[in-house]
Every structure is written in structure tokens, then in C-alpha cells.
Design a protein around this motif. Sequence first.
Motif, mmCIF file in Angstrom:
data_model
loop_
_atom_site.group_PDB
_atom_site.id
_atom_site.type_symbol
_atom_site.label_atom_id
_atom_site.label_comp_id
_atom_site.label_asym_id
_atom_site.label_seq_id
_atom_site.Cartn_x
_atom_site.Cartn_y
_atom_site.Cartn_z
ATOM 1 N N GLU A 1 -1.335 -9.852 -21.160
ATOM 2 C CA GLU A 1 -1.068 -8.428 -21.323
ATOM 3 C C GLU A 1 -2.334 -7.599 -21.446
ATOM 4 O O GLU A 1 -2.325 -6.412 -21.139
ATOM 5 C CB GLU A 1 -0.176 -8.167 -22.551
ATOM 6 C CG GLU A 1 1.235 -8.669 -22.409
ATOM 7 C CD GLU A 1 1.404 -10.115 -22.841
ATOM 8 O OE1 GLU A 1 0.406 -10.772 -23.202
ATOM 9 O OE2 GLU A 1 2.541 -10.601 -22.803
ATOM 10 N N TRP A 2 -3.421 -8.209 -21.856
ATOM 11 C CA TRP A 2 -4.676 -7.491 -22.015
ATOM 12 C C TRP A 2 -5.220 -6.972 -20.684
ATOM 13 O O TRP A 2 -6.066 -6.076 -20.659
ATOM 14 C CB TRP A 2 -5.708 -8.365 -22.725
ATOM 15 C CG TRP A 2 -5.951 -9.692 -22.057
ATOM 16 C CD1 TRP A 2 -5.239 -10.843 -22.219
ATOM 17 C CD2 TRP A 2 -6.956 -9.988 -21.102
ATOM 18 N NE1 TRP A 2 -5.737 -11.838 -21.423
ATOM 19 C CE2 TRP A 2 -6.798 -11.343 -20.732
ATOM 20 C CE3 TRP A 2 -7.976 -9.258 -20.522
ATOM 21 C CZ2 TRP A 2 -7.624 -11.961 -19.808
ATOM 22 C CZ3 TRP A 2 -8.808 -9.881 -19.595
ATOM 23 C CH2 TRP A 2 -8.621 -11.223 -19.253
ATOM 24 N N LEU A 3 -4.724 -7.491 -19.565
ATOM 25 C CA LEU A 3 -5.147 -7.022 -18.246
ATOM 26 C C LEU A 3 -4.263 -5.899 -17.694
ATOM 27 O O LEU A 3 -4.497 -5.423 -16.580
ATOM 28 C CB LEU A 3 -5.143 -8.181 -17.242
ATOM 29 C CG LEU A 3 -6.337 -9.116 -17.300
ATOM 30 C CD1 LEU A 3 -6.128 -10.301 -16.375
ATOM 31 C CD2 LEU A 3 -7.607 -8.384 -16.933
ATOM 32 N N MET A 4 -3.271 -5.461 -18.453
ATOM 33 C CA MET A 4 -2.320 -4.443 -17.979
ATOM 34 C C MET A 4 -3.004 -3.162 -17.492
ATOM 35 O O MET A 4 -2.566 -2.607 -16.494
ATOM 36 C CB MET A 4 -1.307 -4.119 -19.070
ATOM 37 C CG MET A 4 -0.440 -5.291 -19.434
ATOM 38 S SD MET A 4 0.956 -5.516 -18.385
ATOM 39 C CE MET A 4 2.162 -4.602 -19.272
ATOM 40 N N PRO A 5 -4.073 -2.684 -18.148
ATOM 41 C CA PRO A 5 -4.696 -1.451 -17.637
ATOM 42 C C PRO A 5 -5.258 -1.584 -16.219
ATOM 43 O O PRO A 5 -5.437 -0.580 -15.523
ATOM 44 C CB PRO A 5 -5.817 -1.169 -18.646
ATOM 45 C CG PRO A 5 -5.406 -1.860 -19.897
ATOM 46 C CD PRO A 5 -4.648 -3.080 -19.440
ATOM 47 N N ALA A 6 -5.526 -2.796 -15.786
ATOM 48 C CA ALA A 6 -6.093 -3.010 -14.448
ATOM 49 C C ALA A 6 -5.028 -3.314 -13.398
ATOM 50 O O ALA A 6 -5.370 -3.576 -12.241
ATOM 51 C CB ALA A 6 -7.105 -4.147 -14.501
ATOM 52 N N ALA A 7 -3.768 -3.260 -13.750
ATOM 53 C CA ALA A 7 -2.697 -3.646 -12.823
ATOM 54 C C ALA A 7 -2.682 -2.782 -11.562
ATOM 55 O O ALA A 7 -2.485 -3.299 -10.457
ATOM 56 C CB ALA A 7 -1.341 -3.596 -13.518
ATOM 57 N N LEU A 8 -2.897 -1.482 -11.683
ATOM 58 C CA LEU A 8 -2.919 -0.620 -10.497
ATOM 59 C C LEU A 8 -4.088 -0.977 -9.594
ATOM 60 O O LEU A 8 -3.938 -1.064 -8.372
ATOM 61 C CB LEU A 8 -2.965 0.854 -10.888
ATOM 62 C CG LEU A 8 -2.984 1.839 -9.725
ATOM 63 C CD1 LEU A 8 -1.726 1.689 -8.862
ATOM 64 C CD2 LEU A 8 -3.104 3.269 -10.230
ATOM 65 N N ALA B 1 0.823 -1.211 0.000
ATOM 66 C CA ALA B 1 0.000 0.000 0.000
ATOM 67 C C ALA B 1 0.855 1.257 0.000
ATOM 68 O O ALA B 1 0.453 2.286 -0.543
ATOM 69 C CB ALA B 1 -0.936 0.000 1.209
ATOM 70 N N VAL B 2 2.028 1.186 0.592
ATOM 71 C CA VAL B 2 2.926 2.339 0.627
ATOM 72 C C VAL B 2 3.386 2.704 -0.781
ATOM 73 O O VAL B 2 3.555 3.880 -1.103
ATOM 74 C CB VAL B 2 4.137 2.051 1.551
ATOM 75 C CG1 VAL B 2 5.218 3.084 1.382
ATOM 76 C CG2 VAL B 2 3.692 1.979 2.989
ATOM 77 N N ASP B 3 3.577 1.706 -1.636
ATOM 78 C CA ASP B 3 4.060 1.937 -2.995
ATOM 79 C C ASP B 3 3.167 1.208 -3.996
ATOM 80 O O ASP B 3 3.564 0.175 -4.559
ATOM 81 C CB ASP B 3 5.510 1.466 -3.120
ATOM 82 C CG ASP B 3 6.112 1.746 -4.477
ATOM 83 O OD1 ASP B 3 5.568 2.597 -5.216
ATOM 84 O OD2 ASP B 3 7.122 1.104 -4.826
ATOM 85 N N PRO B 4 1.959 1.720 -4.242
ATOM 86 C CA PRO B 4 1.060 0.998 -5.161
ATOM 87 C C PRO B 4 1.588 0.946 -6.594
ATOM 88 O O PRO B 4 1.315 -0.001 -7.319
ATOM 89 C CB PRO B 4 -0.250 1.775 -5.076
ATOM 90 C CG PRO B 4 0.118 3.113 -4.550
ATOM 91 C CD PRO B 4 1.343 2.914 -3.707
ATOM 92 N N TRP B 5 2.372 1.927 -7.001
ATOM 93 C CA TRP B 5 2.913 1.908 -8.360
ATOM 94 C C TRP B 5 3.996 0.836 -8.500
ATOM 95 O O TRP B 5 4.104 0.215 -9.545
ATOM 96 C CB TRP B 5 3.432 3.290 -8.759
ATOM 97 C CG TRP B 5 2.290 4.254 -8.915
ATOM 98 C CD1 TRP B 5 1.457 4.350 -9.990
ATOM 99 C CD2 TRP B 5 1.835 5.181 -7.952
ATOM 100 N NE1 TRP B 5 0.500 5.312 -9.742
ATOM 101 C CE2 TRP B 5 0.705 5.840 -8.501
ATOM 102 C CE3 TRP B 5 2.249 5.535 -6.667
ATOM 103 C CZ2 TRP B 5 0.009 6.817 -7.827
ATOM 104 C CZ3 TRP B 5 1.540 6.514 -5.994
ATOM 105 C CH2 TRP B 5 0.437 7.140 -6.565
#
Length: 123
Positions: free
Chosen positions: A44-51, A24-28
Motif C-alpha cells: 500500500e505504501w506505493l499507492m501514490p505512484a499508481a497513476l 492509455a485511454v483510461d489511465p485512471w
Amino acid sequence: MKITAYISRLLLGIVFIYSGFVKAVDPWGSQFKFEDYLIAFGMEWLMPAALLFSIMLSAAEFLIGFAFLFAIKPKLSVWSAIAFMALFTPITLWLALTDAVPDCGCFGDALILTNWQTFYKNI
């Protein structure tokens, strides 16, 4: 027997809280690790949801750990931890065998474990 269960509950709670907190301290940073996993699994199609995944994972780990530590909803917290272990133990075994991602990112950048160390931790 009760003291063993009590100590195990506290240790597991602390591990889950620590893991959720450092993510949680570093979500990126967790997002980048998720992206590594998605590439390794060919998703790779799920990359936009990684955050979103990184935030949800850290929140879930923190809540499970908190529930363990303070004995809130013990049956639900036990089954949640079992579900996490049932999901992540085979993944960590595959990662240890293939070395597709260099480290698991289980504890963010605070504690770096090899894939085999992560697998043994999950066992």
C-alpha cells in the motif's frame, strides 16, 4: 518458418499495442487496477505512484508493440517482451490460484478476462 515468425511478430505486436492503447485511454482506470494489485501484494505504501505506474506500463506496452509491428530494434523488442512475460506470467498464475484481484485489467475495460484466461494468454 519465416512466415510463422512474421505472423507471430505481427500478432504479438498487435496484442501489445492494443493492451497499451486501452490502458492509455483510461489511465485512471488502470490506476485503480494498480491499486488493487498493490493492496493484494501488501504494498500500500506505493499507492501514490499508481497513476505513474499505469502511464509507464501503457507506454511501455505500446512501444514494445510498435517495435514488434514495424520490426524496429527486433532484439530489444524481443527481450522486452520476454521480460514482460517473465514478470507477469508468475503474477497471473498467483492471481489465478488465489483470486486476490477479480480480473487482471490487461486490456482495461475493453476486454475483461478472468485470471485463468489471462494466465493462459501469457503462456
